[in-house]
Scaffold this motif. Structure first.
Motif, short mmCIF file in Angstrom:
data_model
loop_
_atom_site.label_atom_id
_atom_site.label_comp_id
_atom_site.label_asym_id
_atom_site.label_seq_id
_atom_site.Cartn_x
_atom_site.Cartn_y
_atom_site.Cartn_z
N TYR A 199 13.09 21.52 42.80
CA TYR A 199 14.10 22.12 43.68
C TYR A 199 14.16 23.61 43.40
CZ TYR A 199 18.60 23.44 45.62
OH TYR A 199 19.60 24.08 46.31
N THR A 200 13.99 24.38 44.44
CA THR A 200 14.08 25.83 44.33
C THR A 200 15.43 26.28 44.86
OG1 THR A 200 11.68 26.03 44.66
CG2 THR A 200 13.03 28.02 44.97
N PRO A 201 16.29 26.83 44.04
CA PRO A 201 17.62 27.24 44.53
C PRO A 201 17.51 28.35 45.56
CG PRO A 201 17.24 28.06 42.31
CD PRO A 201 16.10 27.13 42.61
N THR A 202 18.36 28.29 46.56
CA THR A 202 18.40 29.32 47.58
C THR A 202 19.17 30.53 47.06
OG1 THR A 202 20.42 28.41 48.55
CG2 THR A 202 18.31 27.55 49.37
N LYS A 203 19.17 31.58 47.85
CA LYS A 203 19.91 32.78 47.47
C LYS A 203 21.40 32.50 47.43
CE LYS A 203 16.60 36.25 49.04
NZ LYS A 203 16.41 37.47 49.88
N LEU A 204 21.87 31.65 48.34
CA LEU A 204 23.29 31.29 48.31
C LEU A 204 23.63 30.52 47.04
CD1 LEU A 204 26.04 31.15 49.68
CD2 LEU A 204 25.26 29.11 50.91
N ASP A 205 22.74 29.62 46.63
CA ASP A 205 22.98 28.88 45.38
C ASP A 205 23.02 29.82 44.18
OD1 ASP A 205 23.00 26.52 46.82
OD2 ASP A 205 20.85 26.18 46.55
N ARG A 206 22.11 30.76 44.15
CA ARG A 206 22.11 31.71 43.03
C ARG A 206 23.36 32.58 43.02
NH1 ARG A 206 16.41 32.05 44.24
NH2 ARG A 206 16.77 33.93 45.46
N ALA A 207 23.81 32.97 44.21
CA ALA A 207 25.02 33.80 44.28
C ALA A 207 26.25 33.01 43.84
CB ALA A 207 25.21 34.33 45.70
N ILE A 208 26.34 31.74 44.24
CA ILE A 208 27.47 30.91 43.82
C ILE A 208 27.45 30.68 42.32
CG2 ILE A 208 28.48 28.62 44.03
CD1 ILE A 208 27.62 28.59 46.93
N ALA A 209 26.25 30.42 41.77
CA ALA A 209 26.15 30.20 40.33
C ALA A 209 26.47 31.47 39.52
CB ALA A 209 24.75 29.69 39.98
N ALA A 210 26.17 32.63 40.10
CA ALA A 210 26.41 33.89 39.39
C ALA A 210 27.83 34.41 39.56
CB ALA A 210 25.41 34.96 39.87
N TRP A 211 28.62 33.75 40.41
CA TRP A 211 30.01 34.20 40.62
C TRP A 211 30.85 33.72 39.45
CZ3 TRP A 211 33.34 33.09 45.62
CH2 TRP A 211 34.45 33.93 45.60
N LYS A 212 31.12 34.59 38.53
CA LYS A 212 31.85 34.24 37.31
C LYS A 212 33.31 34.65 37.43
CE LYS A 212 28.00 32.89 35.45
NZ LYS A 212 27.72 31.44 35.32
N ARG A 213 34.17 33.92 36.75
CA ARG A 213 35.57 34.25 36.70
C ARG A 213 35.78 35.41 35.73
NH1 ARG A 213 35.68 28.55 36.35
NH2 ARG A 213 36.40 27.55 38.29
N PRO A 214 36.89 36.12 35.81
CA PRO A 214 37.17 37.18 34.84
C PRO A 214 37.22 36.62 33.43
CG PRO A 214 38.65 37.35 36.73
CD PRO A 214 37.91 36.07 36.88
N SER A 215 36.84 37.44 32.49
CA SER A 215 36.80 36.99 31.10
C SER A 215 38.19 36.68 30.56
CB SER A 215 36.14 38.07 30.22
OG SER A 215 36.83 39.31 30.36
N LEU A 216 39.22 37.38 31.04
CA LEU A 216 40.58 37.15 30.59
C LEU A 216 41.37 36.45 31.69
CD1 LEU A 216 41.37 40.59 28.91
CD2 LEU A 216 40.70 38.46 27.80
N PRO A 217 42.37 35.64 31.32
CA PRO A 217 43.20 35.01 32.35
C PRO A 217 44.03 36.04 33.09
CG PRO A 217 44.09 34.58 30.17
CD PRO A 217 42.76 35.24 29.96
N MET A 218 44.67 35.58 34.14
CA MET A 218 45.51 36.46 34.95
C MET A 218 46.61 37.06 34.08
SD MET A 218 47.33 35.44 38.56
CE MET A 218 47.78 36.68 39.76
N SER A 219 46.74 38.37 34.14
CA SER A 219 47.72 39.04 33.29
C SER A 219 49.14 38.69 33.72
CB SER A 219 47.52 40.55 33.35
OG SER A 219 47.77 41.03 34.66
N PRO A 220 50.11 38.74 32.80
CA PRO A 220 51.50 38.42 33.18
C PRO A 220 52.04 39.32 34.28
CG PRO A 220 51.23 38.40 30.79
CD PRO A 220 49.96 38.94 31.35
N SER A 221 51.64 40.60 34.29
CA SER A 221 52.14 41.50 35.33
C SER A 221 51.60 41.10 36.70
CB SER A 221 51.74 42.94 35.00
OG SER A 221 50.33 43.05 34.89
N LEU A 222 50.32 40.73 36.76
CA LEU A 222 49.76 40.29 38.03
C LEU A 222 50.37 38.96 38.47
CD1 LEU A 222 45.93 41.09 37.96
CD2 LEU A 222 47.69 42.10 39.40
N ALA A 223 50.59 38.06 37.52
CA ALA A 223 51.23 36.79 37.86
C ALA A 223 52.64 37.01 38.39
CB ALA A 223 51.25 35.87 36.63
N ALA A 224 53.38 37.91 37.78
CA ALA A 224 54.72 38.21 38.27
C ALA A 224 54.67 38.86 39.64
CB ALA A 224 55.45 39.12 37.27
#
Length: 593
Positions: free
Chosen positions: A84-109
């Motif tokens: 199976y050869t991943p498509t460009k969309l598959d590679r983009a979805i796999a490379a979409w990483k979440r921020p290293s830190l959780p949502m800050s309290p100020s942003l949550a507020a």
């Protein structure tokens, strides 16, 4: 008599047992089951060579032969593995990483406050059935959360490592401002057919403002990225909310405690002021939400939708999707003649069309020139307009393909590309002008409608896109700002369409046509919104009352304060000063007159 050797089997004793194997009784299986055993390789008369070839075929199962494992059982070679050869969309979805830190309290507020604002402002408008200024307030709160998230991530103001100082992200700021301006449409216009597209475009502009990017894929994908981001951000926002609520690491409880104190003070003192002053009581009654099962559901729905949109925008500002991985690979340039000859032929065809249109435009008696076709000039204009719109769209496709595959290594090739495509873009502008001229003549003859105004605005925008393409790809070569400018021009075109008051524009021209020709389509005008009331108020009776009767019934009661709308407020003033005559008979005016 001689005795046989000991190692020679005695035929009378039956088949011998191979050493190391248990004795097996003779097979009593039916012939059909016995045939399931693998056949022995045949030995032909060709000698030892044929026998060796048959033995080799028996030993190689990949030639379609089955190998015997044990007695009466067949085994087949395993199927080849599927790569199976991943498509460009598959590679983009796999490379979409979440921020290293959780949502800050100020942003949550901030996101929580935006949700509360959306519940109060948009929920009351949904209860009334008409959007208003409350949606603009909620959009401003979402824009603030988006800007704060981009600022904390260093994407709103970026530092220049080489030259020093900082640089403001102009693209993100401009598109965020365009999104807020488009969100103001419900506050000034009442026509749903213009409000809904403006709000959808506002969401797309805000999504791209948070995502960023320069290529066509990044611009188009960035405008749609808010939808998957609403799901991607849930773990990130949940961890941030848990961290903010933690007594050891968060400061959510002081915020909640302060909010409860503020609410209690406002309720107590607000109730006292409502009893002390009637004017203040009326204003507070409009601001206070109605408490019922249906209204509570609408408030919760509006608050949750605003909260999700704010969190998704904050997530995009922190972790934009890597849409650059989906950019198409560089195309292999085609030969000079394989692309130049079709473009030259297309230029010649456009020149011929423009010459015929010039003859038609300069003719004194156009009906005499069209007598051979059997059409009047108005019918001729209507017949060809939509084909010219399709021509304009296809020219943009042709120019995009030519710019992708045309050779650009040598100076001669670059000059040829610019000349041929520049001529094609110039001739396309002539086609746009001809299409707009035809539509205008048709509208002057048969009146304006929403569809005709839509296509008129769309053709004007296509002409602007052709100019941008000519400047970017022909005059100055390939530039990175073209996708962003095309997207921004679409948002600006929508704002311009909102500013001219489309329903009022349609009503104004139809009233003017009635004053000149005495023809009026009451059935169509009575379906317009409150935006058309100032123009329809100029009609004589009973046409005025017949056109305004439905609008007046819809504006009978004042809406909540957060559903305030400029067009509806103005229409109420006009209808209160000159009420509609409900006794007027409109049956004789149904249809076009």
């Amino acid at each position: 008599m001689t005795t046989p050797p000991k190692d020679s089997p005695d035929p009378s004793e039956g088949p011998s047992t191979p050493p190391g194997r248990p004795d097996t009784p003779p097979s009593d299986k039916p012939p059909a089951e016995a045939t399931a055993k693998a056949p022995e390789p045949a030995v032909t008369a060709s000698g030892a060579g044929a026998e060796a070839a048959g033995h080799e075929a028996w030993q190689q199962p990949d030639r379609g032969m089955a190998r015997t494992a044990g007695y009466g059982r067949l085994t087949y070679p395993p199927p080849p593995p599927v790569a199976y050869t991943p498509t460009k969309l598959d590679r983009a979805i796999a490379a979409w990483k979440r921020p290293s830190l959780p949502m800050s309290p100020s942003l949550a507020a901030g996101a929580a406050i935006a949700g509360v604002i959306g519940a109060v402002t948009v929920g009351s408008a949904l209860r009334d059935g008409h959007l208003g200024v409350g949606l603009l307030i909620a959009a401003a709160a979402i824009a603030y959360v988006t800007g704060a998230s981009a600022w904390s991530a260093g994407r709103l103001v970026r530092s220049r490592s080489a030259k020093g100082g900082s640089r403001f992200n102009r693209t993100g700021g401009v598109f965020l401002l365009l999104a807020v301006c488009l969100s103001a449409t419900p506050a000034i216009r009442d026509a749903d057919w213009i409000v809904v597209p403006a709000l959808l475009l506002a969401v797309a502009a805000g999504s791209y403002a948070a995502s960023g990017g320069r290529s066509w894929v990044e611009v188009l994908g960035g405008g749609l990225a808010v939808a998957p981001a609403a799901g991607y951000m849930l773990p990130w926002a949940a961890r941030g909310a848990h961290r903010a609520a933690s007594p050891q690491r968060g400061n959510a409880w002081p915020v909640i405690r302060t909010s409860l104190i503020v609410i209690a003070l406002l309720v107590v003192f607000g109730g006292l002021f409502m009893g002390a002053d009637a004017a203040f009581g009326d204003l507070a009654a409009g601001l206070a939400p109605e408490v019922s099962a249906a209204s509570v559901f609408l408030y919760v729905l509006a608050g949750v939708a605003t909260l999700l949109l704010a969190c998704a925008a904050a997530f995009l500002a922190q972790a934009p999707p890597p849409l650059r991985l989906m950019n198409p690979d560089p195309a292999k340039p085609a030969g000079r003649w394989s692309w130049a000859v079709p473009i030259i032929a297309l230029d010649l065809l456009f020149l011929l069309f423009c010459a015929i249109q010039a003859r038609m435009f300069l003719a004194d008696d156009k009906d005499e020139l069209l007598r051979s076709t059997g059409l009047t000039y108005a019918e001729y204009a209507r017949q060809g307009f939509f084909q010219l719109v399709v021509v304009t769209v296809l020219v943009l496709v042709v120019v995009a393909a030519a710019m992708r595959y045309a050779p650009s290594a040598g100076r001669a090739d670059r000059v040829t590309v610019r000349v041929l495509l520049g001529l094609l873009c110039a001739l396309t502008l002539v086609v746009v002008a001809v299409a707009l001229r035809r539509l205008y003549l048709y509208e002057e003859t048969f009146g304006w409608t929403r569809l005709r105004l839509w296509v008129h605005a769309f053709e004007l925008w296509l002409g602007a896109v052709v100019v941008l393409v000519a400047v970017a790809g022909v005059v100055k070569g390939r530039v990175a700002w073209l996708p962003r400018m095309v997207a921004a021009s679409g948002a600006v075109a929508m704002i311009a369409l909102v500013s001219i008051n489309p329903d009022g524009f349609i009503a104004e021209h139809n009233v003017q046509r009635f004053e000149e020709t005495g023809k009026l389509d009451i059935d169509y005008l009575r379906d317009l919104s409150a935006d058309a009331v100032p123009a329809l108020d100029r009609l004589p009776e009973p046409q005025r009352s017949c056109a305004l009767r439905g609008i007046a019934a819809d504006l009978r009661e004042d809406g909540p304060a957060m559903g305030a709308n400029h067009a509806r407020s103005r229409a109420r003033e006009i209808l209160n000063s000159r009420p509609v005559d409900r006794s007027a008979s409109c049956f004789a005016m149904d249809g076009s007159s």
